[in-house]
Design a protein around this motif. Structure first.
Motif, PDB file in Angstrom:
ATOM      1  N   LYS A 121       0.835  -1.189   0.000  1.00  0.00           N
ATOM      2  CA  LYS A 121       0.000   0.000   0.000  1.00  0.00           C
ATOM      3  C   LYS A 121       0.875   1.247   0.000  1.00  0.00           C
ATOM      4  N   PRO A 122       0.567   2.216  -0.860  1.00  0.00           N
ATOM      5  CA  PRO A 122       1.359   3.457  -0.862  1.00  0.00           C
ATOM      6  C   PRO A 122       1.318   4.122   0.512  1.00  0.00           C
ATOM      7  N   MET A 123       2.448   4.645   0.920  1.00  0.00           N
ATOM      8  CA  MET A 123       2.518   5.304   2.228  1.00  0.00           C
ATOM      9  C   MET A 123       2.726   6.799   2.051  1.00  0.00           C
ATOM     10  N   HIS A 124       2.240   7.530   3.014  1.00  0.00           N
ATOM     11  CA  HIS A 124       2.440   8.976   3.008  1.00  0.00           C
ATOM     12  C   HIS A 124       3.921   9.270   3.183  1.00  0.00           C
ATOM     13  N   VAL A 125       4.453  10.136   2.348  1.00  0.00           N
ATOM     14  CA  VAL A 125       5.862  10.529   2.429  1.00  0.00           C
ATOM     15  C   VAL A 125       5.950  11.922   3.045  1.00  0.00           C
ATOM     16  N   PRO A 126       6.528  12.054   4.232  1.00  0.00           N
ATOM     17  CA  PRO A 126       6.638  13.375   4.860  1.00  0.00           C
ATOM     18  C   PRO A 126       7.409  14.342   3.967  1.00  0.00           C
ATOM     19  N   GLN A 127       6.897  15.548   3.847  1.00  0.00           N
ATOM     20  CA  GLN A 127       7.518  16.559   3.004  1.00  0.00           C
ATOM     21  C   GLN A 127       8.020  17.723   3.844  1.00  0.00           C
ATOM     22  N   VAL A 128       9.192  18.224   3.502  1.00  0.00           N
ATOM     23  CA  VAL A 128       9.708  19.407   4.180  1.00  0.00           C
ATOM     24  C   VAL A 128       8.713  20.549   3.996  1.00  0.00           C
ATOM     25  N   LYS A 272       6.340  22.523  11.548  1.00  0.00           N
ATOM     26  CA  LYS A 272       6.456  21.966  10.206  1.00  0.00           C
ATOM     27  C   LYS A 272       7.731  21.131  10.090  1.00  0.00           C
ATOM     28  N   ILE A 273       7.678  20.138   9.205  1.00  0.00           N
ATOM     29  CA  ILE A 273       8.822  19.245   9.029  1.00  0.00           C
ATOM     30  C   ILE A 273       9.996  20.005   8.422  1.00  0.00           C
ATOM     31  N   ALA A 274      11.139  19.915   9.080  1.00  0.00           N
ATOM     32  CA  ALA A 274      12.365  20.560   8.594  1.00  0.00           C
ATOM     33  C   ALA A 274      13.312  19.546   7.970  1.00  0.00           C
ATOM     34  N   GLY A 275      13.141  18.277   8.275  1.00  0.00           N
ATOM     35  CA  GLY A 275      13.979  17.222   7.707  1.00  0.00           C
ATOM     36  C   GLY A 275      13.422  15.868   8.079  1.00  0.00           C
ATOM     37  N   TRP A 276      13.519  14.934   7.150  1.00  0.00           N
ATOM     38  CA  TRP A 276      13.016  13.581   7.401  1.00  0.00           C
ATOM     39  C   TRP A 276      14.078  12.566   7.010  1.00  0.00           C
ATOM     40  N   TYR A 277      14.292  11.562   7.876  1.00  0.00           N
ATOM     41  CA  TYR A 277      15.390  10.615   7.726  1.00  0.00           C
ATOM     42  C   TYR A 277      14.872   9.180   7.895  1.00  0.00           C
ATOM     43  N   PRO A 278      14.493   8.536   6.801  1.00  0.00           N
ATOM     44  CA  PRO A 278      14.014   7.146   6.893  1.00  0.00           C
ATOM     45  C   PRO A 278      15.165   6.180   7.152  1.00  0.00           C
ATOM     46  N   GLY A 279      14.829   5.028   7.721  1.00  0.00           N
ATOM     47  CA  GLY A 279      15.849   3.999   7.943  1.00  0.00           C
ATOM     48  C   GLY A 279      16.741   4.311   9.124  1.00  0.00           C
ATOM     49  N   ASN A 280      17.881   3.646   9.149  1.00  0.00           N
ATOM     50  CA  ASN A 280      18.809   3.786  10.282  1.00  0.00           C
ATOM     51  C   ASN A 280      20.199   4.233   9.852  1.00  0.00           C
ATOM     52  N   GLU A 300      16.056  22.266   1.888  1.00  0.00           N
ATOM     53  CA  GLU A 300      16.451  21.099   1.117  1.00  0.00           C
ATOM     54  C   GLU A 300      15.242  20.199   0.894  1.00  0.00           C
ATOM     55  N   PRO A 301      15.194  19.478  -0.228  1.00  0.00           N
ATOM     56  CA  PRO A 301      14.063  18.574  -0.470  1.00  0.00           C
ATOM     57  C   PRO A 301      14.068  17.410   0.500  1.00  0.00           C
ATOM     58  N   ALA A 302      12.899  16.950   0.861  1.00  0.00           N
ATOM     59  CA  ALA A 302      12.797  15.799   1.764  1.00  0.00           C
ATOM     60  C   ALA A 302      13.312  14.556   1.068  1.00  0.00           C
ATOM     61  N   ARG A 303      13.845  13.643   1.843  1.00  0.00           N
ATOM     62  CA  ARG A 303      14.260  12.372   1.270  1.00  0.00           C
ATOM     63  C   ARG A 303      13.021  11.591   0.869  1.00  0.00           C
ATOM     64  N   VAL A 304      13.140  10.818  -0.185  1.00  0.00           N
ATOM     65  CA  VAL A 304      12.004  10.033  -0.658  1.00  0.00           C
ATOM     66  C   VAL A 304      11.948   8.731   0.121  1.00  0.00           C
ATOM     67  N   ALA A 305      10.801   8.427   0.692  1.00  0.00           N
ATOM     68  CA  ALA A 305      10.670   7.244   1.542  1.00  0.00           C
ATOM     69  C   ALA A 305      10.385   6.000   0.731  1.00  0.00           C
ATOM     70  N   SER A 306      10.812   4.884   1.256  1.00  0.00           N
ATOM     71  CA  SER A 306      10.413   3.592   0.701  1.00  0.00           C
ATOM     72  C   SER A 306       9.178   3.125   1.443  1.00  0.00           C
ATOM     73  N   SER A 307       8.266   2.517   0.746  1.00  0.00           N
ATOM     74  CA  SER A 307       7.072   1.978   1.401  1.00  0.00           C
ATOM     75  C   SER A 307       7.295   0.545   1.856  1.00  0.00           C
ATOM     76  N   GLN A 308       8.514   0.066   1.704  1.00  0.00           N
ATOM     77  CA  GLN A 308       8.785  -1.325   2.059  1.00  0.00           C
ATOM     78  C   GLN A 308       9.242  -1.426   3.500  1.00  0.00           C
ATOM     79  N   PRO A 309       8.809  -2.473   4.220  1.00  0.00           N
ATOM     80  CA  PRO A 309       9.157  -2.598   5.622  1.00  0.00           C
ATOM     81  C   PRO A 309      10.551  -3.155   5.854  1.00  0.00           C
ATOM     82  N   SER A 310      11.173  -2.684   6.912  1.00  0.00           N
ATOM     83  CA  SER A 310      12.307  -3.397   7.479  1.00  0.00           C
ATOM     84  C   SER A 310      11.714  -4.326   8.509  1.00  0.00           C
ATOM     85  N   SER A 311      12.407  -5.398   8.869  1.00  0.00           N
ATOM     86  CA  SER A 311      11.786  -6.397   9.727  1.00  0.00           C
ATOM     87  C   SER A 311      12.724  -6.897  10.784  1.00  0.00           C
ATOM     88  N   THR A 312      12.169  -7.167  11.937  1.00  0.00           N
ATOM     89  CA  THR A 312      12.928  -7.827  12.992  1.00  0.00           C
ATOM     90  C   THR A 312      12.105  -9.005  13.493  1.00  0.00           C
TER      91      THR A 312
END
Length: 317
Positions: A121-128, A272-280, A300-312
Motif C-alpha cells: 500500500k502506498p505510504m504517506h511521504v513526509p515533506q519538508v 512543520k517538518i524541517a527534515g526527514w530521515y528514513p531507515g537507520n 532542502e528537499p525531503a528524502r524520498v521514503a520507501s514503502s517497504q518494511p524493514s523487519s525484525t
C-alpha cells in the motif's frame, strides 16, 4: 683444555631499535581491524528498500550465526538492489563485522512469478514544510502530551519499541538520540531551544513504567532522570497508527516481535517538518546540523521514503 667464549658487547642503539620495532609490531597487531566473518545465506526477497540500501530477506537458519528470520540486510553494492525483486529466491554471502552485517555477494536462484507478491500500500511521504498534525501521546510519566505542546522549539522524533532484538535498529536510533542529547547539553543556547521525543509503536507492552525504565537507561540517569529534554511516549492504538502512517512507519505485530521500518524527523519551531530521515543510516551529526541551521535544513528537499518494511521478525521453521 678450557674453552673461551667471547661475548660481543651489546650495541645499545641496536637494542633500542629492536625494542621499538617489537613494541610497534605489538601495537599494529593490537590495533588491526578484526577480519569479518562470512556466512552463506539462502532465502526469499520480501522487499527491496532502495532508499535504505537494504534487502529484506526471509532466510533459512544460518548455522553458527542466526536462526531462521525475516530481517533487513544492507548491501555492499547498490547494483544488487536492481538485480532482485520481491519473491525472488536467492543465495548469497553475508559479511559479519564488529559493527555491521551486510550482504556482499548475491545471486538469484529463481525469479518470482509475476504477480505472486502482494503490491504494498502506498505510504504517506513526509515533506519538508508540511505541517504535523496535533497528535496526542502519553509520555513516560503517564501524562498526555500533544505535538503542539512543543511549538517554539525544534523537535526531534524517532520511532522504536523497547523489545526490539536487533542492536542495529531501535537501539541504534535511540543510541544516536542519546549522543545528540549529550551534545546539545554542552550548548546551552541550543539545548534550551530543542526537545527530543522517542515514540513507541507498541503501546500494549510499552507502558509508561516500561518507557520510564527504558528511557532512564539511555540517558544513563536511570531513576534520577527527569525527562525534561528527552521524552519517551506512545499512544492509543488508532492514534499511533495514524501517527506512524504520517511519518511513513510500517509496523506489524507478530508474537513478541514487530516487523517494522524506521523513521526520524526534525520538526521546526513552527510545527512543520524541517527534515526527514528514513531507515537507520542517518548520523547524529546530520540531525545536529539540521537543529543548528533549521532554515538551511528546511530549504532542502525531503528524502524520498520507501514503502517497504524493514523487519525484525523471527520466523519459525
Amino acid at each position: 683444555m678450557q674453552q673461551t667464549i667471547l661475548l660481543c658487547p651489546l650495541n645499545l642503539r641496536d637494542l633500542f631499535f629492536s625494542c621499538v620495532t617489537f613494541v610497534f609490531a605489538l601495537l599494529v597487531l593490537g590495533c588491526a581491524k578484526p577480519q569479518a566473518k562470512h556466512y552463506a545465506l539462502h532465502g526469499k526477497i520480501m522487499s527491496v528498500d532502495k532508499l535504505g540500501h537494504e534487502l529484506i530477506v526471509d532466510h533459512d537458519a544460518i548455522p553458527g550465526f542466526m536462526e531462521a528470520m525475516t530481517m533487513p540486510y544492507p548491501v555492499t553494492d547498490n547494483a544488487m538492489l536492481e538485480q532482485v525483486g520481491p519473491g525472488d529466491e536467492i543465495n548469497g554471502d553475508i559479511s559479519v563485522g564488529k559493527d555491521r552485517v551486510e550482504i556482499d555477494r548475491l545471486e538469484v536462484v529463481k525469479k518470482a512469478v509475476p504477480g505472486s507478491m502482494p503490491v504494498p500500500k502506498p505510504m504517506h511521504v513526509p515533506q519538508v514544510g508540511e505541517r504535523v498534525p496535533n497528535f496526542l501521546l502519553t509520555n513516560q510519566n503517564g501524562r498526555a502530551v500533544h505535538f503542539d505542546d512543543y511549538r517554539g522549539k525544534t523537535l526531534l522524533i524517532t520511532f522504536f519499541y523497547t523489545r526490539c532484538p536487533l542492536n542495529d535498529y531501535c537501539p541504534r536510533v535511540n543510541g544516536n538520540f542519546a549522543a545528540i542529547d549529550k551534545t546539545l547539553a554542552k550548548i546551552p543556547e541550543l539545548y534550551a531551544k530543542t526537545h527530543l521525543l522517542s515514540i513507541s509503536f507498541d503501546p500494549k507492552h510499552d507502558t509508561p513504567e516500561v518507557l520510564r525504565s527504558y528511557g532512564g537507561a539511555y540517558t544513563e540517569r536511570y531513576s534520577k532522570e527527569d525527562f525534561k529534554h528527552w521524552e519517551f511516549a506512545t499512544a492509543a492504538t488508532k492514534e499511533i497508527k495514524d501517527l506512524a502512517d504520517f511519518f511513513a512507519v510500517f509496523y506489524e505485530p507478530d508474537g513478541n516481535t514487530i516487523t517494522h521500518s524506521l523513521s526520524t524527523a526534525v520538526i521546526g519551531p513552527d510545527g512543520k517538518i524541517a527534515g526527514w530521515y528514513p531507515g537507520n543510516s542517518w548520523k547524529s551529526e546530520e540531525l545536529l546540523a539540521a537543529v543548528a541551521g533549521p532554515a538551511t535544513a528546511s530549504s532542502e528537499p525531503a528524502r524520498v521514503a520507501s514503502s517497504q518494511p524493514s523487519s525484525t521478525n523471527p520466523k519459525p521453521r
